[in-house]
Scaffold this motif. Structure first.
Motif, PDB file in Angstrom:
ATOM      1  N   SER A   1      -8.954  12.782   7.007  1.00  0.00           N
ATOM      2  CA  SER A   1      -8.085  11.619   7.181  1.00  0.00           C
ATOM      3  C   SER A   1      -8.856  10.320   6.981  1.00  0.00           C
ATOM      4  N   LEU A   2     -10.140  10.308   7.339  1.00  0.00           N
ATOM      5  CA  LEU A   2     -10.958   9.121   7.107  1.00  0.00           C
ATOM      6  C   LEU A   2     -11.259   8.944   5.626  1.00  0.00           C
TER       7      LEU A   2
ATOM      8  N   GLN B   1      -8.460   7.169   3.760  1.00  0.00           N
ATOM      9  CA  GLN B   1      -8.091   5.803   4.122  1.00  0.00           C
ATOM     10  C   GLN B   1      -7.970   4.908   2.893  1.00  0.00           C
ATOM     11  N   THR B   2      -6.955   4.071   2.888  1.00  0.00           N
ATOM     12  CA  THR B   2      -6.752   3.143   1.775  1.00  0.00           C
ATOM     13  C   THR B   2      -7.784   2.024   1.771  1.00  0.00           C
TER      14      THR B   2
ATOM     15  N   LYS C   1     -11.851   1.400   2.945  1.00  0.00           N
ATOM     16  CA  LYS C   1     -13.073   2.064   3.403  1.00  0.00           C
ATOM     17  C   LYS C   1     -14.023   1.089   4.107  1.00  0.00           C
TER      18      LYS C   1
ATOM     19  N   PRO D   1      -3.060   7.362   6.592  1.00  0.00           N
ATOM     20  CA  PRO D   1      -3.902   6.826   5.510  1.00  0.00           C
ATOM     21  C   PRO D   1      -4.126   5.317   5.534  1.00  0.00           C
ATOM     22  N   ASN D   2      -3.187   4.541   6.060  1.00  0.00           N
ATOM     23  CA  ASN D   2      -3.356   3.085   6.033  1.00  0.00           C
ATOM     24  C   ASN D   2      -3.791   2.525   7.392  1.00  0.00           C
TER      25      ASN D   2
ATOM     26  N   VAL E   1      -6.810   1.995   8.951  1.00  0.00           N
ATOM     27  CA  VAL E   1      -7.862   0.983   8.935  1.00  0.00           C
ATOM     28  C   VAL E   1      -7.366  -0.296   8.276  1.00  0.00           C
ATOM     29  N   GLU E   2      -6.658  -0.160   7.163  1.00  0.00           N
ATOM     30  CA  GLU E   2      -6.114  -1.336   6.475  1.00  0.00           C
ATOM     31  C   GLU E   2      -5.176  -2.115   7.392  1.00  0.00           C
TER      32      GLU E   2
END
Length: 262
Positions: free
Chosen positions: A21-22, A25-26, A28, A95-96, A98-99
């Motif tokens: 999953s990391l 990520q969209t 990084k 997926p988004n 961190v963004e």
């Protein structure tokens, strides 16, 4: 900008899911910092492999088994970024994630913010706790208020400097202190913005996890729980919660006496 902090203990079976999953990520722009709390399985081998192949910075630290809270203390001290996102080793991120966090930090700018709060969901995307109406605007809440309102576990991102100020207490021969004890202290330092309709974190409750073993965990760690329950009596506004935590405090005191003489 962000450290994804993962304490882990014997999670060889679930770490690949989090790692994938990391990698998906969209954005990084983060580091992954793992504290291995004395694992006896193949966790160390996996983490070495991830350190060599990950498309983002990876830091791995090892400590003798001391409990999740001790691992968090070490991880916070080793973090190289201004924000920390705690993600357990049996969970994962959308997926988004961190963004989304970075966008929120940038948007809030110079506000007196010490933390962000998002929803958790099960892996089938059912929200943990209470569903709320869609809203793009975050609401400022303390962790205690958010817990009562959403009625389920929440995902927190905190300023590193605030987490450094409030380390978890370490109780000899115990392995657990409820996280809300520290989250509340961090909330005293500034505002925590809650995004009640945004899910970033996917989780499960394993048979050997803390959530499914509350009673035995309480018996083994009465002083750690007592620290939290006693503090919580003075934070709660509702008399029902005050009474609940008073009774829990008495229970912890009795367990402490039992453990001492057993």
């Amino acid at each position: 900008m962000i450290t994804v902090l993962t304490p882990t203990y014997n999670r060889e079976a679930t770490l690949p899911r989090l790692y994938e999953s990391l990698c998906a990520q969209t954005c990084k722009d983060f580091e992954w910092l793992i504290v291995d709390d004395g694992s006896q399985d193949e966790t160390q081998r996996l983490l070495l492999e991830y350190s060599d192949t990950a498309p983002f910075k990876v830091q791995v630290f090892y400590q003798p088994n001391g409990g999740k809270h001790v691992a968090l203390n070490l991880g916070v001290r080793k973090a190289d970024t201004p924000w920390i996102f705690i993600v357990d080793s049996d969970d994962s991120l959308v997926p988004n994630a961190v963004e989304c966090v970075i966008d929120a930090v940038v948007a809030l700018g110079e506000a007196n913010v010490v933390g962000l709060c998002y929803r958790k969901a099960y892996f089938d995307m059912r929200v943990v706790g209470r569903n709320v109406e869609n809203s793009d605007s975050p609401v400022i809440m303390s962790p205690t208020e958010a817990g009562h309102f959403f009625k389920g576990d929440l995902a927190y991102i905190f300023k590193t400097e605030a987490m450094l100020k409030y380390a978890f207490p370490v109780v000899p021969e115990e392995r657990f202190v409820p996280e809300l004890y520290i989250w509340n202290k961090i909330g005293d330092e500034g505002d925590i913005y809650c995004f009640g309709s945004t899910t970033l974190y996917l989780c499960d409750y394993l048979e050997d996890g803390y959530s499914k073993n509350f009673s035995s965990n309480l018996r083994r760690n009465p002083k750690g729980f007592l620290t939290f329950y006693w503090a919580q009596i003075f934070r709660e506004n509702d008399l029902r919660y005050k009474l609940k935590f008073l009774l829990r405090s008495i229970q912890c005191y009795l367990y402490t006496l039992f453990n001492r003489f057993s």
